[in-house]
Design an enzyme around this catalytic site. Sequence first.
Site, PDB file in Angstrom:
ATOM      1  N   HIS A 360       0.823  -1.207   0.000  1.00 61.12           N
ATOM      2  CA  HIS A 360       0.000   0.000   0.000  1.00 61.12           C
ATOM      3  C   HIS A 360       0.864   1.266   0.000  1.00 61.12           C
ATOM      4  O   HIS A 360       1.944   1.296   0.578  1.00 61.12           O
ATOM      5  CB  HIS A 360      -0.911   0.025   1.235  1.00 61.12           C
ATOM      6  CG  HIS A 360      -1.766  -1.183   1.366  1.00 61.12           C
ATOM      7  ND1 HIS A 360      -2.247  -1.635   2.572  1.00 61.12           N
ATOM      8  CD2 HIS A 360      -2.218  -2.072   0.446  1.00 61.12           C
ATOM      9  CE1 HIS A 360      -2.968  -2.728   2.394  1.00 61.12           C
ATOM     10  NE2 HIS A 360      -2.956  -3.012   1.101  1.00 61.12           N
ATOM     11  N   TYR A 376      -4.024   1.015  -3.653  1.00 62.17           N
ATOM     12  CA  TYR A 376      -3.120   0.684  -4.754  1.00 62.17           C
ATOM     13  C   TYR A 376      -3.010   1.839  -5.749  1.00 62.17           C
ATOM     14  O   TYR A 376      -3.227   1.681  -6.947  1.00 62.17           O
ATOM     15  CB  TYR A 376      -3.565  -0.620  -5.424  1.00 62.17           C
ATOM     16  CG  TYR A 376      -3.366  -1.806  -4.513  1.00 62.17           C
ATOM     17  CD1 TYR A 376      -2.120  -2.406  -4.405  1.00 62.17           C
ATOM     18  CD2 TYR A 376      -4.409  -2.293  -3.720  1.00 62.17           C
ATOM     19  CE1 TYR A 376      -1.909  -3.465  -3.549  1.00 62.17           C
ATOM     20  CE2 TYR A 376      -4.207  -3.360  -2.859  1.00 62.17           C
ATOM     21  CZ  TYR A 376      -2.958  -3.942  -2.773  1.00 62.17           C
ATOM     22  OH  TYR A 376      -2.761  -4.991  -1.915  1.00 62.17           O
TER      23      TYR A 376
END
Length: 410
Positions: A360, A376
């Site tokens: 992330h 993302y």
Amino acid sequence: MERTWRWFGKNDKITLAMLRQIGVEGIVTALHDVPLGEVWTREKIRDLREYIESYGMRWSVVESLPVVETIKYGGPDRDEQIEIYKESLRNLSQEGIHTICYNFMPVLDWARTDLLHANPNGSSNLYFNYAEFAYFDIYILKREGAREEWARFEFPAGVGQGRDVLAEADELAKTMTPEKEHQLVENIIIKTQGFVSGNFSENDEAPIQKFRDFLSLYVGIDKKQLRENMRYFLEAIMPTCEECDMNMCVHPDDPPIEILGLPRIVRTEEDIEWFLNAVPNRHNGLTFCAGSLSAGAYNDVVAMARKFAPRTHFVHLRSCHIFPNGDFTEASHLGGRADIVELARIFEKENPSLPMRVDHGMTMLGDEDRGYNAGYSFLGRMFALGQVQGILATVDRELGITYRQPGFFD
């Protein structure tokens, strides 16, 4: 470590041409168009592998070849599903793909309550608020026994001391609107789950009832039973993994807490030690997700990396910051509870060819307007990858390893 990137297939708004330019060597992906519980055919695998290779990269890791719920709770068709899983493993191996990241989390893959939580610098990150999650559990999901469980909830030592999560959830109920409730449902069930090969999709008309139906499958399944179901699965597939040289690496629970009355069995050092010892095969390994593990205040992430590096087949380098009240957020890749610099030293010493992805990243500079999957982003993850590439270049020089920047003149 091999610089990899999670990519969601040919329909991903982030293209392989973009990834090649920023130093990505390997792709982490899956056959997202294959329904749960069906065989991944060699033809489909080859088509995607060749497409990736046409851009000068390789398909490094499968994330994920889903372990369907019936395997996790021990349903009547689990043996049939395990055979399907083994066939997919063989097909992947025949196409030269030998690392599978999977999870054994019941129902939910991962959970956050806010997907665009504001950072002081104007960017945003994923965030987990315990009171909001308790509100979802008690007032939206209306799970039987939820109120009593949250009344007993205690934070680990050092965070959240004196906090009454149940009282906060009840206070939220006084000001909650239908719009805010809808956003919580979207964040917890749909936007964090719908873009992977999981139980929920953006087209679900009644996600709350569907969620309840999945939870009902685990009535009577405690931590001990879920562990035994995981052992059963791993023992069943290990002969195939030996035959195909296939590394299975389980992802830690995210967040590493027991939620929704469900058992969680990959969240602490003791949990990891248990499943590695339960099936002591070199192909039974760990995805060392520093972010998931650092979200647990009881986890010493660096010590765990040193201990489990020999059985780690894949690394997620990210970090979480835990606030004094116990809530947590994704942190800078140079900050938070996971000392990524030291983790890089540990894993480079153990195996400098390990695939690694930054996982992330922040949402920044317009990422939020481009329709990327939650967590993302492109620019945020590119920024994180730049940070980590700098760390690795420095660590490699310390260790006498030749650092190579893909795409340049070496």
